[in-house]
Motif scaffolding. Structure first.
Motif, PDB file in Angstrom:
ATOM      1  N   SER A  25       0.841  -1.426  -0.012  1.00  0.00           N
ATOM      2  CA  SER A  25       0.100   0.070  -0.075  1.00  0.00           C
ATOM      3  C   SER A  25       0.698   1.330   0.062  1.00  0.00           C
ATOM      4  O   SER A  25       2.094   1.223   0.532  1.00  0.00           O
ATOM      5  CB  SER A  25      -1.034   0.086   1.185  1.00  0.00           C
ATOM      6  N   ARG A  71      -3.364  -0.119  -4.418  1.00  0.00           N
ATOM      7  CA  ARG A  71      -3.965   0.204  -3.353  1.00  0.00           C
ATOM      8  C   ARG A  71      -3.611   1.210  -2.390  1.00  0.00           C
ATOM      9  O   ARG A  71      -2.136   1.449  -2.272  1.00  0.00           O
ATOM     10  CB  ARG A  71      -3.954  -1.233  -2.552  1.00  0.00           C
ATOM     11  N   VAL A  78      -9.353   1.943   3.158  1.00  0.00           N
ATOM     12  CA  VAL A  78      -8.361   1.404   1.850  1.00  0.00           C
ATOM     13  C   VAL A  78      -9.425   1.551   0.959  1.00  0.00           C
ATOM     14  O   VAL A  78     -10.571   1.359   0.965  1.00  0.00           O
ATOM     15  CB  VAL A  78      -8.008   0.030   2.237  1.00  0.00           C
TER      16      VAL A  78
END
Length: 119
Positions: free
Chosen positions: A7, A48, A41
């Motif tokens: 991420s 992501r 998220v």
């Protein structure tokens, strides 16, 4: 290789609100199963982004280096005028500075990002 990127995490005062902004900008849905009040998220197509609560965040002061930008996203668009209109309607604001092929904005929490286009 030691690992793989999971991420990109962006600190912000209101994770849900900023995730909604980037969800609209990038067309990535909010993943409610991976989200709570302090962590939201958005994910899809192998991408992501996560948004983490940082209530006392001092937003960057682009282009003044007093509070540096630290990181920014480049978002490629086909039509810069249409894209600018949409990000401004979502709550972004235009920042000083642009060059051949890009314009600089701040998201609703103050993080700089660029719309990048190819003529």
């Amino acid at each position: 290789m030691i690992g793989q990127l999971r991420s990109v995490v962006i600190d912000c005062p209101d994770p849900r609100s900023l995730a909604t902004f980037y969800s609209e900008l990038l067309g990535l849905p909010v993943d409610d199963g991976a989200s709570d009040d302090t962590w939201v998220v958005i994910a899809g197509s192998g991408h992501r982004l996560a948004f983490q609560a940082a209530p006392a965040l001092r937003p960057p002061t682009w282009p003044d280096p007093a509070v540096p930008q630290q990181l920014h996203l480049d978002v490629q668009v086909e039509d810069i005028e249409a894209a600018e209109s949409r990000v401004l309607a979502l709550g972004a604001r235009r920042l000083p500075g642009q060059g051949e092929g890009f314009r600089v904005y701040a998201d609703p929490a103050g993080h700089p990002f660029c719309l990048v286009f190819v003529d």
